[in-house]
Design a protein around this motif. Structure first.
Motif, PDB file in Angstrom:
ATOM      1  N   ILE A   1       0.255  11.125  -9.869  1.00 36.95           N
ATOM      2  CA  ILE A   1      -1.092  11.558 -10.146  1.00 36.95           C
ATOM      3  C   ILE A   1      -0.289  13.549 -10.264  1.00 36.95           C
ATOM      4  CG2 ILE A   1      -3.017  13.024  -9.051  1.00 36.95           C
ATOM      5  CD1 ILE A   1      -4.005   9.596  -8.311  1.00 36.95           C
TER       6      ILE A   1
ATOM      7  N   PHE B   1      -7.637  -0.546  -4.476  1.00 35.90           N
ATOM      8  CA  PHE B   1      -7.351   0.084  -6.524  1.00 35.90           C
ATOM      9  C   PHE B   1      -8.185  -0.112  -7.033  1.00 35.90           C
ATOM     10  CE2 PHE B   1      -5.830  -2.453 -10.202  1.00 35.90           C
ATOM     11  CZ  PHE B   1      -5.396  -1.623 -10.742  1.00 35.90           C
TER      12      PHE B   1
ATOM     13  N   GLY C   1      -4.030   8.312 -15.574  1.00 40.30           N
ATOM     14  CA  GLY C   1      -4.344   7.693 -14.046  1.00 40.30           C
ATOM     15  C   GLY C   1      -4.777   6.347 -14.421  1.00 40.30           C
ATOM     16  N   MET C   2      -5.564   6.575 -14.552  1.00 43.10           N
ATOM     17  CA  MET C   2      -6.041   4.515 -14.486  1.00 43.10           C
ATOM     18  C   MET C   2      -4.824   3.854 -15.527  1.00 43.10           C
ATOM     19  SD  MET C   2     -10.082   4.105 -16.541  1.00 43.10           S
ATOM     20  CE  MET C   2     -10.845   2.803 -16.472  1.00 43.10           C
TER      21      MET C   2
ATOM     22  N   ILE D   1      -8.945  16.369 -19.831  1.00 39.44           N
ATOM     23  CA  ILE D   1      -9.623  15.861 -18.731  1.00 39.44           C
ATOM     24  C   ILE D   1      -9.672  13.601 -19.029  1.00 39.44           C
ATOM     25  CG2 ILE D   1     -11.533  14.903 -17.340  1.00 39.44           C
ATOM     26  CD1 ILE D   1     -12.171  18.639 -17.716  1.00 39.44           C
ATOM     27  N   MET D   2     -10.406  13.748 -20.352  1.00 37.31           N
ATOM     28  CA  MET D   2     -10.443  11.869 -20.214  1.00 37.31           C
ATOM     29  C   MET D   2      -9.061  11.526 -20.500  1.00 37.31           C
ATOM     30  SD  MET D   2     -12.634  10.070 -21.489  1.00 37.31           S
ATOM     31  CE  MET D   2     -13.588   9.715 -22.499  1.00 37.31           C
TER      32      MET D   2
ATOM     33  N   SER E   1       1.183  -1.172  -0.279  1.00 33.62           N
ATOM     34  CA  SER E   1      -0.707   0.158   0.219  1.00 33.62           C
ATOM     35  C   SER E   1       0.818   1.400  -0.261  1.00 33.62           C
ATOM     36  CB  SER E   1      -0.709   0.124   1.521  1.00 33.62           C
ATOM     37  OG  SER E   1      -1.817  -1.519   1.123  1.00 33.62           O
TER      38      SER E   1
ATOM     39  N   PHE F   1     -10.335   2.934  -6.729  1.00 33.54           N
ATOM     40  CA  PHE F   1      -9.659   4.297  -7.737  1.00 33.54           C
ATOM     41  C   PHE F   1     -10.018   4.128  -8.862  1.00 33.54           C
ATOM     42  CE2 PHE F   1      -5.736   5.641  -9.343  1.00 33.54           C
ATOM     43  CZ  PHE F   1      -4.723   6.590  -9.775  1.00 33.54           C
ATOM     44  N   GLU F   2      -9.426   2.745  -9.494  1.00 31.01           N
ATOM     45  CA  GLU F   2      -9.161   2.374 -10.874  1.00 31.01           C
ATOM     46  C   GLU F   2     -11.569   2.810 -11.642  1.00 31.01           C
ATOM     47  OE1 GLU F   2      -7.970   1.352 -13.612  1.00 31.01           O
ATOM     48  OE2 GLU F   2      -6.069   2.136 -12.254  1.00 31.01           O
TER      49      GLU F   2
ATOM     50  N   TYR G   1     -12.380  19.014 -22.227  1.00 33.75           N
ATOM     51  CA  TYR G   1     -12.636  17.666 -21.983  1.00 33.75           C
ATOM     52  C   TYR G   1     -12.087  16.539 -22.335  1.00 33.75           C
ATOM     53  CZ  TYR G   1     -17.624  19.100 -21.089  1.00 33.75           C
ATOM     54  OH  TYR G   1     -18.462  19.940 -20.256  1.00 33.75           O
ATOM     55  N   PHE G   2     -11.005  16.939 -23.597  1.00 32.81           N
ATOM     56  CA  PHE G   2      -9.993  15.398 -23.973  1.00 32.81           C
ATOM     57  C   PHE G   2      -9.618  16.575 -22.893  1.00 32.81           C
ATOM     58  CE2 PHE G   2      -5.890  15.276 -26.626  1.00 32.81           C
ATOM     59  CZ  PHE G   2      -5.695  14.336 -27.106  1.00 32.81           C
TER      60      PHE G   2
ATOM     61  N   LEU H   1     -12.390   6.202 -11.803  1.00 32.19           N
ATOM     62  CA  LEU H   1     -12.057   6.683 -12.825  1.00 32.19           C
ATOM     63  C   LEU H   1     -12.385   6.451 -14.065  1.00 32.19           C
ATOM     64  CD1 LEU H   1      -7.782   6.710 -12.138  1.00 32.19           C
ATOM     65  CD2 LEU H   1      -8.925   8.760 -11.761  1.00 32.19           C
TER      66      LEU H   1
ATOM     67  N   LEU I   1      -7.576  11.183 -17.179  1.00 31.15           N
ATOM     68  CA  LEU I   1      -8.438  10.400 -16.441  1.00 31.15           C
ATOM     69  C   LEU I   1      -7.881   8.820 -16.833  1.00 31.15           C
ATOM     70  CD1 LEU I   1     -12.145  11.533 -16.577  1.00 31.15           C
ATOM     71  CD2 LEU I   1     -10.624  11.382 -14.242  1.00 31.15           C
ATOM     72  N   LEU I   2      -8.218   8.517 -18.033  1.00 27.48           N
ATOM     73  CA  LEU I   2      -7.133   7.376 -18.945  1.00 27.48           C
ATOM     74  C   LEU I   2      -5.741   7.236 -18.547  1.00 27.48           C
ATOM     75  CD1 LEU I   2      -9.087   7.876 -22.014  1.00 27.48           C
ATOM     76  CD2 LEU I   2     -10.059   6.809 -20.244  1.00 27.48           C
TER      77      LEU I   2
ATOM     78  N   ASN J   1     -14.242  21.334 -26.154  1.00 29.85           N
ATOM     79  CA  ASN J   1     -13.637  19.922 -26.731  1.00 29.85           C
ATOM     80  C   ASN J   1     -12.699  19.685 -26.124  1.00 29.85           C
ATOM     81  OD1 ASN J   1     -16.201  19.647 -27.757  1.00 29.85           O
ATOM     82  ND2 ASN J   1     -15.248  20.215 -29.385  1.00 29.85           N
TER      83      ASN J   1
ATOM     84  N   GLY K   1      -2.475   3.824 -12.571  1.00 31.90           N
ATOM     85  CA  GLY K   1      -2.954   2.231 -11.778  1.00 31.90           C
ATOM     86  C   GLY K   1      -2.605   1.536 -12.036  1.00 31.90           C
ATOM     87  N   CYS K   2      -2.937   1.491 -12.925  1.00 38.74           N
ATOM     88  CA  CYS K   2      -2.301  -0.768 -13.059  1.00 38.74           C
ATOM     89  C   CYS K   2      -0.546  -0.476 -13.472  1.00 38.74           C
ATOM     90  CB  CYS K   2      -3.251  -0.889 -14.389  1.00 38.74           C
ATOM     91  SG  CYS K   2      -4.997  -0.679 -14.696  1.00 38.74           S
TER      92      CYS K   2
ATOM     93  N   ARG L   1       0.225  -0.310  -9.786  1.00 41.55           N
ATOM     94  CA  ARG L   1      -0.323  -1.850  -9.171  1.00 41.55           C
ATOM     95  C   ARG L   1       0.832  -2.803  -9.313  1.00 41.55           C
ATOM     96  NH1 ARG L   1      -3.065  -4.320  -4.983  1.00 41.55           N
ATOM     97  NH2 ARG L   1      -3.286  -6.027  -5.783  1.00 41.55           N
TER      98      ARG L   1
ATOM     99  N   MET M   1       1.938   1.295  -3.212  1.00 39.62           N
ATOM    100  CA  MET M   1       1.348   2.218  -4.918  1.00 39.62           C
ATOM    101  C   MET M   1       0.698   3.913  -4.232  1.00 39.62           C
ATOM    102  SD  MET M   1      -1.573   0.182  -5.790  1.00 39.62           S
ATOM    103  CE  MET M   1      -2.464   0.878  -6.305  1.00 39.62           C
TER     104      MET M   1
END
Lengths: 604, 317
Positions: A14, B8, A295-296, A288-289, A3, B11-12, A285-286, B15, A292-293, A282, A299-300, A303, A6
Motif C-alpha cells: 500500500i 481480509f 489495492g484490491m 484513485i480508482m 496475519s 479490507f477487500e 478520480y482515475f 476497497l 483502489l483496484l 477526471n 490484497g488478493c 492473501r 499479510m
C-alpha cells in the motif's frame, strides 16, 4: 503468522501504491497543465496570425484606396472615378468593412462609400481617429472600438467599428492638400474571431487590448464595464510575449501574451488554476480508482502469497504438535522446497528417535534376559557341587543304590533344569523338579525331614518360571529344619486363586520374627551369611522380571512355628505360544499375557 | 486464521465500496449535468427595447451556468395569458421564471402562488399597487425617480418657466405599474410649476391630434412615436422628453428629434434577475432580494461620450 505476513505485505504494497499513485498524479497533472498551456499558446499564436492577416488586409485596402484611387485622381474632375474605385474596394471587402471615407483638411467629407448622408454635424475633427491621424501623419492608426458617428443610413442603428485612419494627399484642381482617409472596419469581424476563441467553457478565456491596456474585446466586457468583474488588462499590456504566472484578486492564473504586430495590440489568454484542477478532476478520480483496484488486487495477491507461505508451515506445526501430543500422524511434507526439506528432516528425526527407542527397549530386554540367565546360572553350580559331594560320600560309603538313585534324580533334575533352554515351563515339570531336588536332599540329610506335595491338579498345566521352588525348598531345609534332629516337615501346596497360581512351601522349623521375615526379600546380605548366596531374592526377581512387580514371593514366619513362603504367579495356561511370549520378557509381553489371562478368566 | 480471513474480507469489501463510490462519481461527472432552465416572459419579447435586457440575461446565464429560454410573446399579454405561459413553461420543466408582470388586480396573488412552486423574479415593475411593498422580488429601475428626472430636466431646460405650458404625457401602456410610478414621479415634480398636463397615446400623436408644447413619453413605444413625429415635424415644435430603452429612441435623440432621454440600465436588470434566481436555485433557503437598477440621463451632445457608447453597445446587441 499468516496475519503478520499479510499485514507486512499489505503495508509495504500500500505504501508503494500510494507513492506510485502520488507520483502518477503529479506527473499526469504536470503534463496536463503543460498541455493546456501549450494548446492555449498555440491557439493564441494561430489567432494572432489570423488577426494580423485581417489587419494587414485592412491596411492593404487603405493603401489601395490611397495609392490606386486618391493619388491617381483629381477630386475636382474625376470624382466619379474616385467613387467607382472606392466602390470596387468596398464591395470586395464589404463583409469586413463598414465604410470608406475621405475627409478634407477641416473635416469636410470629400468622398465616402457606401454613399450615405452624413449626419448633421458629426464634428469629425474632434473625433479620436481624426486627431490621431493628424497628430502622427506618417503612420496609419487603428482606433479602439467605438460607435460610428458619421452617417445616417436610415436604419436607426448604430455600428461598432474600429477605425483605420491616415493622412493622405488629396489633389483638387491640381492643388495638393492634406486630408484623412478613414477605413471603418466592422467590429463584429474581430468579435467573431475572438468569440471563436472563447467557445471553450472551461474557465480559460482570451481577450484583446491595445498597448495601453484599453480593452478591445473581452468575453465579459459588459460585466467589466459595470464593475461586476474586473480584468488585469493594464498589467497584461505591459507584458512582453510569453507565459506568465500571476495572482489577480487572490486567484492564481497563467497569462499568455501575444503582441499583434504594427498595432501593438495584445492578445491575452487567461488560464485560471481552477481550470487545471477542473481538467484534472477526471484524472484524480482515475488515479484513485486505479489505486483502489490495484489495492484490491494486491490484497488478493498478498492473501494468496501469505497463505501459500504460511499454510505449509502451519500444517507442519500442527502435525508436530499432534506428534508431541502422543499421536503418530504422518509429518506434513509440502509447500516450498525449504519447508518440504524441514518436514523431511523432522520426520526423519522422529523415525530415528523411534528406532532408538526400540533399540533401547530391545537392549533392556536383552539385559533382563541376560540378568535372568545369570541368576539362574548361579543355582546350578552350587547345587551340583553339594549333590556331587553327597554322591561322592555315598560312593565312598559304598551306598551304591542310593548313589544310583541320587544320580537318576540328579539327571531328571538337570533335564528339567535344562528344559531345552526354556525359561518358562509348566508347573508339573517344576513340581517334578522340586521333587527330584527334595529326593536328593532327603538322601543328603538322611531323611531327617519329610516332604509332602499337596498341589491341585488343575494348576499343573499353567506356566511358571523354572526352578523357583528349589531355592525356597533349599531355604526351608537350611533355615527351617536343618537344626532339627527329627520331625522336620516341609509341605508344598499349590492352588489357583483369583486368576493367580499360589505355590507355597511351608516348614515347621524354627521360624523367625516377622521383622526378619520382612527383610528376607530385600536384605541380600543376610541371605548370603547363611546360604549359598542364591536366595529368595533371586526367585522373587526372576518372577517379577517375567510377570511383573505385582507378582512374586511373600514370606510369613513365626519363631518356633515355622515359615511359609508363597509364590504368586498369574495363571497362564502353558502353551507354546504363551511360553514364547513370556520368554521375550518385555513389559508389552506381560500386558498381552495379562489380557489373555483376563479373557480366560471372563470366559470361565 | 479466522481473524486474518475476516480482516481480509473487510479490507477487500472496504476497497470495493470505495471503488464503486468513485466509479459512480466518475459516471456522474461524465454525464452532462442538466442545467437549470430559466424561462423569461416579457411583453413583445422580440421588440428591440429588450436587446440590452436580453443581452444581460444571456451574459448572466453564461456566468451562472443556466439554460435560458426567452418565451416569444406578442405585444399585449393579459394576466390570464401570462399565467398560461408560466404554467406551460413549468410543464416544460422550467426551474424558475423571470417575468414582466401584467398589472391586474389578481396579478400578485397569482404570481405568489406560482412562486410556491418555482422561484419567480419580476422585472420592469412590481405586481403590487404599492411600489414599496411587493410580495415578490422585483428588479426594476426606480420608475418614480426616472419620471422625476424627466421632469427635472424639463424644468431645467425651461428654467422653471412652465406656467401655462401644455405637457402631453404619452404612453403605450398606461395601465402598467411602471407607467403609474413614472407618471407619479413626473407629476409630483411638476407640481406647482403651472404646467398643464394632458394624457395621450402614441396613435393620437401620429394622427397629429395632440396640441402640446412639451411631450413627455413614459415608455419606449411612446417615445419612438413622439420622436418619429418630431423628426417629421408633426409636433408643431413641441420638445420631446422621455424614458426609453431602444436604439430607435437613441437615434431620435441623436438627430435632435428628442431633447432628453432617460435610459434605464436594462443590461443590469437582465443580469441581476438571473443572478438572484441562480442564488435561489443554488440555495433553496436564499431569500431573493429586490433591487433598483441605475438609469442614465442622455442629451444629444453627450451621446457619444465613452460611458454612453457602452449603453449604445448594449442596446445595439
Amino acid at each position: 503468522m499468516q496475519s503478520t505476513v499479510m499485514t507486512t505485505f499489505s503495508i509495504v504494497s500500500i505504501s508503494l501504491l500510494l507513492l506510485i499513485g502520488a507520483a502518477m498524479y503529479l506527473r499526469f497533472s504536470a503534463a496536463a497543465r503543460e498541455e493546456i498551456t501549450q494548446s492555449a499558446l498555440k491557439l493564441i499564436e494561430q489567432s494572432g496570425e489570423n488577426l494580423e492577416d485581417y489587419l494587414v488586409s485592412m491596411r492593404r485596402i487603405s493603401d489601395a484606396v490611397y495609392y490606386n484611387v486618391i493619388k491617381e485622381n483629381d477630386f475636382a474632375g474625376q470624382n466619379k472615378d474616385i467613387q467607382r474605385g472606392m466602390n470596387l474596394l468596398y464591395e470586395a471587402n464589404r463583409d469586413n468593412l463598414r465604410s470608406i471615407a475621405v475627409y478634407g483638411r477641416y473635416g469636410s467629407l470629400v468622398a465616402a462609400e457606401p454613399i450615405a448622408s452624413q449626419k448633421e454635424d458629426p464634428n469629425v475633427t474632434q473625433q479620436e481617429w481624426y486627431q490621431q491621424a493628424v497628430n502622427e501623419m506618417e503612420n496609419m492608426h487603428f482606433s479602439t472600438p467605438h460607435v460610428q458617428n458619421l452617417f445616417d443610413d436610415g436604419s436607426l442603428r448604430y455600428y461598432w467599428v474600429i477605425s483605420l485612419s491616415r493622412v493622405v494627399e488629396i489633389t483638387n484642381n491640381g492643388d495638393s492638400q492634406s486630408g484623412v482617409l478613414l477605413v471603418d472596419m466592422d467590429y463584429s469581424s474581430i468579435s467573431r474571431m475572438m468569440n471563436k476563441m472563447n467557445v471553450m467553457n472551461n474557465g480559460t478565456y482570451y481577450y484583446l487590448c491595445d498597448s495601453s491596456g484599453k480593452i478591445i474585446y473581452h468575453p465579459r466586457q459588459a460585466q467589466i464595464s459595470r464593475g461586476i468583474c474586473s480584468e488585469n488588462n493594464t498589467t497584461a499590456a505591459g507584458y512582453k510575449d510569453g507565459i506568465y504566472d500571476e495572482v489577480f484578486e487572490g486567484n492564481r492564473r497563467k497569462v499568455i501574451v501575444n503582441t499583434i504586430s504594427y498595432t501593438g495590440w495584445k492578445l491575452v489568454g487567461v488560464i485560471p488554476y481552477e481550470t487545471f484542477n477542473h481538467g484534472m478532476e477526471n484524472m484524480r478520480y482515475f488515479v484513485i480508482m486505479f489505486m483502489l483496484l490495484t489495492g484490491m488486487m494486491l490484497g488478493c495477491i498478498n492473501r494468496v502469497v501469505s497463505v501459500r507461505i504460511s499454510s505449509p508451515i502451519l500444517r507442519l506445526n500442527e502435525s508436530v504438535r499432534a506428534y508431541e501430543a502422543g499421536e503418530k500422524p504422518q509429518i506434513y511434507i509440502g509447500g516450498s522446497e525449504e519447508i518440504r526439506h524441514l518436514g523431511y528432516s523432522i520426520q526423519k528425526s522422529y523415525e530415528q528417535i523411534e528406532l532408538l527407542m526400540k533399540n533401547i527397549v530391545m537392549e533392556q530386554n536383552e539385559r533382563r534376559k541376560s540378568e535372568l540367565d545369570a541368576l539362574q546360572s548361579q543355582i546350578n553350580p552350587h547345587f551340583l557341587y553339594n549333590t556331587l559331594e553327597s554322591i561322592t560320600w555315598m560312593i565312598e560309603g559304598e551306598r551304591n543304590d542310593e548313589a544310583v538313585f541320587m544320580i537318576s534324580q540328579l539327571a531328571k533334575l538337570f533335564r528339567i533344569s535344562l528344559s531345552k533352554g526354556h525359561t518358562i515351563i509348566c508347573i508339573r515339570d517344576e513340581l517334578q523338579h522340586a521333587e527330584c531336588y527334595m529326593n536328593i536332599q532327603k538322601v543328603r540329610y538322611r531323611n531327617t525331614f519329610s516332604i509332602v506335595f499337596d498341589v491341585e491338579e488343575q494348576v499343573y498345566d499353567y506356566c511358571t518360571v523354572k526352578l523357583i521352588l528349589q531355592p525356597i525348598l533349599e531355604n526351608a531345609i537350611n533355615y527351617g529344619i536343618a537344626g532339627m534332629d527329627d520331625g522336620g516337615e516341609i509341605k508344598v501346596t499349590g492352588k489357583k486363586k483369583d486368576g493367580n497360581i499360589i505355590l507355597s512351601v511351608e516348614d515347621n522349623g524354627m521360624g523367625m520374627p516377622a521383622e526378619e521375615a520382612g527383610l528376607i526379600l530385600t536384605d541380600s546380605n543376610r541371605v548370603h551369611k547363611h546360604g549359598s548366596g542364591v536366595g529368595l531374592i533371586n526367585v522373587n526377581s526372576r518372577i517379577q522380571i517375567l510377570f511383573g512387580k505385582e507378582y512374586g514371593l511373600t514370606v510369613v514366619s513365626e519363631p518356633d512355628e515355622g515359615t511359609c513362603v508363597s509364590i504368586c504367579i498369574p495363571a497362564v495356561p502353558y502353551t507354546e505360544e504363551n511360553r514364547k511370549i513370556l520368554e521375550t520378557g518385555s513389559p508389552f509381553a506381560r500386558d498381552d499375557i495379562n489380557m489373555k489371562v483376563q479373557e480366560i478368566h471372563h470366559e470361565k | 486464521m479466522k481473524n486474518s480471513k475476516k480482516a481480509f474480507i473487510l479490507f477487500e469489501a472496504g476497497l470495493a465500496i470505495l471503488a464503486a463510490a468513485v466509479g459512480i462519481i466518475m459516471l456522474w461527472g461524465r454525464n452532462d449535468r442538466k442545467l437549470d432552465r430559466i424561462a423569461v416572459i416579457v411583453q413583445a419579447s422580440d421588440d428591440s427595447q429588450w436587446a440590452a435586457f436580453q443581452y444581460g440575461l444571456k451574459k448572466a446565464a453564461i456566468d451562472e451556468e443556466l439554460e435560458l429560454y426567452i418565451v416569444k410573446t406578442s405585444s399585449v399579454v393579459s394576466m390570464k395569458e401570462e399565467k398560461e405561459l408560466i404554467e406551460r413553461e413549468i410543464a416544460n420543466s422550467a426551474d424558475a421564471v423571470v417575468i414582466q408582470p401584467v398589472f391586474e388586480e389578481e396579478t400578485e396573488s397569482v404570481l405568489k402562488k406560482i412562486e410556491s412552486k418555482i422561484p419567480v423574479v419580476l422585472v420592469e415593475s412590481s405586481a403590487s399597487a404599492d411600489r414599496e411593498s411587493s410580495l415578490l422580488p422585483v428588479i426594476q429601475a426606480d420608475n418614480y425617480a426616472m419620471g422625476a428626472a424627466a421632469a427635472a430636466e424639463l424644468i431645467g431646460d425651461y428654467e422653471g418657466s412652465l406656467e401655462g405650458k401644455t405637457l402631453a404625457v404619452v404612453s403605450q401602456d398606461s395601465t402598467s405599474q411602471a407607467f403609474l410610478d413614472r407618471q407619479k414621479g413626473l407629476l409630483d415634480t411638476l407640481t406647482d410649476t403651472g404646467v398643464i398636463i394632458l394624457q395621450t397615446e402614441p396613435q393620437m400623436l401620429e394622427e397629429g391630434s395632440v396640441r402640446a408644447e412639451i411631450i413627455v413619453a413614459l415608455d419606449n413605444a411612446g417615445l419612438i412615436a413622439a420622436g418619429k413625429c418630431s423628426a417629421s415635424n408633426e409636433l408643431h415644435g413641441a420638445l420631446v422628453y422621455g424614458i426609453a430603452k431602444s436604439t430607435e429612441a437613441v437615434y431620435y435623440l441623436d438627430i435632435g428629434a428628442v431633447e432628453c432621454l432617460i435610459i434605464p440600465d436594462e443590461f443590469a436588470m437582465g443580469y441581476q434577475s438571473i443572478v438572484e434566481i441562480s442564488k435561489c436555485l443554488d440555495n433553496p433557503f436564499y431569500q431573493m432580494q429586490s433591487s433598483m437598477i441605475p438609469y442614465t440621463v442622455m442629451r444629444r451632445d453627450d451621446l457619444f461620450l465613452e460611458e454612453n457608447q457602452e449603453i449604445l453597445f448594449m442596446t445595439s446587441q
